[in-house]
Design a protein around this motif. Sequence first.
Motif, PDB file in Angstrom:
ATOM      1  N   GLU A 138       0.441  -1.169  -0.149  1.00 58.05           N
ATOM      2  CA  GLU A 138       0.341  -0.098  -0.041  1.00 58.05           C
ATOM      3  C   GLU A 138       0.550   1.122   0.060  1.00 58.05           C
ATOM      4  O   GLU A 138       0.718   2.502  -0.880  1.00 58.05           O
ATOM      5  CB  GLU A 138      -0.880   0.278   1.283  1.00 58.05           C
ATOM      6  CG  GLU A 138      -2.076   1.054   1.523  1.00 58.05           C
ATOM      7  CD  GLU A 138      -2.575   1.438   2.934  1.00 58.05           C
ATOM      8  OE1 GLU A 138      -3.561   2.391   2.992  1.00 58.05           O
ATOM      9  OE2 GLU A 138      -2.140  -0.414   3.063  1.00 58.05           O
ATOM     10  N   VAL A 142       0.633   4.091  -3.054  1.00 56.44           N
ATOM     11  CA  VAL A 142       0.856   5.392  -2.702  1.00 56.44           C
ATOM     12  C   VAL A 142       1.344   6.120  -2.984  1.00 56.44           C
ATOM     13  O   VAL A 142       1.971   7.695  -3.920  1.00 56.44           O
ATOM     14  CB  VAL A 142       0.332   5.618  -0.565  1.00 56.44           C
ATOM     15  CG1 VAL A 142       0.530   7.494  -0.894  1.00 56.44           C
ATOM     16  CG2 VAL A 142      -1.105   5.189  -0.630  1.00 56.44           C
ATOM     17  N   GLY A 145       2.139   7.618  -6.743  1.00 50.77           N
ATOM     18  CA  GLY A 145       0.561   7.996  -6.835  1.00 50.77           C
ATOM     19  C   GLY A 145      -1.022   7.996  -7.096  1.00 50.77           C
ATOM     20  O   GLY A 145      -1.939   7.938  -7.635  1.00 50.77           O
ATOM     21  N   PHE A 146      -1.476   6.680  -5.998  1.00 55.41           N
ATOM     22  CA  PHE A 146      -2.826   6.200  -6.185  1.00 55.41           C
ATOM     23  C   PHE A 146      -3.200   6.903  -4.840  1.00 55.41           C
ATOM     24  O   PHE A 146      -2.368   6.989  -4.089  1.00 55.41           O
ATOM     25  CB  PHE A 146      -2.194   4.751  -5.549  1.00 55.41           C
ATOM     26  CG  PHE A 146      -1.713   3.202  -6.784  1.00 55.41           C
ATOM     27  CD1 PHE A 146      -3.284   2.791  -6.898  1.00 55.41           C
ATOM     28  CD2 PHE A 146      -0.978   3.736  -7.638  1.00 55.41           C
ATOM     29  CE1 PHE A 146      -3.061   1.007  -7.640  1.00 55.41           C
ATOM     30  CE2 PHE A 146      -1.104   2.064  -8.402  1.00 55.41           C
ATOM     31  CZ  PHE A 146      -2.041   1.500  -8.174  1.00 55.41           C
ATOM     32  N   GLY A 147      -4.499   6.658  -4.575  1.00 55.19           N
ATOM     33  CA  GLY A 147      -5.308   7.437  -3.880  1.00 55.19           C
ATOM     34  C   GLY A 147      -5.281   6.203  -2.804  1.00 55.19           C
ATOM     35  O   GLY A 147      -5.644   4.876  -3.122  1.00 55.19           O
ATOM     36  N   ALA A 148      -5.955   6.414  -1.500  1.00 61.61           N
ATOM     37  CA  ALA A 148      -5.013   5.775  -0.378  1.00 61.61           C
ATOM     38  C   ALA A 148      -6.392   5.009  -0.137  1.00 61.61           C
ATOM     39  O   ALA A 148      -5.878   3.252  -0.404  1.00 61.61           O
ATOM     40  CB  ALA A 148      -5.425   6.307   1.063  1.00 61.61           C
ATOM     41  N   ASP A 150      -7.806   3.462  -2.819  1.00 56.43           N
ATOM     42  CA  ASP A 150      -7.113   2.340  -4.412  1.00 56.43           C
ATOM     43  C   ASP A 150      -5.679   1.312  -3.817  1.00 56.43           C
ATOM     44  O   ASP A 150      -5.884   0.433  -4.080  1.00 56.43           O
ATOM     45  CB  ASP A 150      -6.916   2.857  -5.680  1.00 56.43           C
ATOM     46  CG  ASP A 150      -8.433   3.431  -6.376  1.00 56.43           C
ATOM     47  OD1 ASP A 150      -9.302   2.769  -5.795  1.00 56.43           O
ATOM     48  OD2 ASP A 150      -8.240   3.980  -7.258  1.00 56.43           O
ATOM     49  N   TYR A 192      -4.238   1.439 -13.155  1.00 54.36           N
ATOM     50  CA  TYR A 192      -4.461   2.705 -12.412  1.00 54.36           C
ATOM     51  C   TYR A 192      -3.525   3.605 -13.049  1.00 54.36           C
ATOM     52  O   TYR A 192      -3.721   5.188 -12.215  1.00 54.36           O
ATOM     53  CB  TYR A 192      -4.461   1.985 -10.638  1.00 54.36           C
ATOM     54  CG  TYR A 192      -5.105   1.068  -9.906  1.00 54.36           C
ATOM     55  CD1 TYR A 192      -6.595   1.694  -9.375  1.00 54.36           C
ATOM     56  CD2 TYR A 192      -5.704  -0.105 -10.222  1.00 54.36           C
ATOM     57  CE1 TYR A 192      -7.192   1.240  -8.333  1.00 54.36           C
ATOM     58  CE2 TYR A 192      -6.595  -1.172 -10.030  1.00 54.36           C
ATOM     59  CZ  TYR A 192      -7.503  -0.294  -9.078  1.00 54.36           C
ATOM     60  OH  TYR A 192      -8.417  -0.724  -8.502  1.00 54.36           O
TER      61      TYR A 192
END
Length: 194
Positions: A138, A142, A145-148, A150, A192
Amino acid sequence: MADKSAPSTRDRIVAVSARLIQRQGYVGTGIKQIAKEAEATLGSVYHFFPGGKESVAVAAIAYSAEEFAVMLREGLAGDGDPGAAIERCAGELAVALRESGWTDGCPVTAAALETLGTDSEIQRVCAEALRGWERIVEERLVGSGFGAGDAREVATTVISALEGAEVTAQVARSEEPLRAAGRQMARLVGSYRV
């Protein structure tokens, strides 16, 4: 003067227990076998682990969990594509499993499956291991660049897929389930990307 690089008796007991649980499961691993293979007395085992086999297993599972966490952190390190890094980790697991003769699966999974339905310390430490591995993935997602939300869900999916693929690879005596999971996790992570 004692050799500073030699593992302590307690450390030997934990490492040997981790390998035995990895190869023969929690149920199949006996306290006498642990003592013998760790070159320790039964008294020493009970000295360090007054709770007996379950206490040794909890320490061994935590040890194994950290070993995998280190591999995962190292495998996911860097600024490159996190999907490719996950695929590489799956490939490393596949090679290690094959090189072990298909015997060295995940001790966390082995112990967790054997103690399902119990409210035991073993179940607790297994759950902590899985959550810890998910957090490593995770954080990497993050960081790329992933949202928390997702990142959390994809991390759970990645760890679940790797754990399941490792068991399938062991049973099939083939690297392909892990390699396929790695490829598909890379594709999922890539989907993503903006």
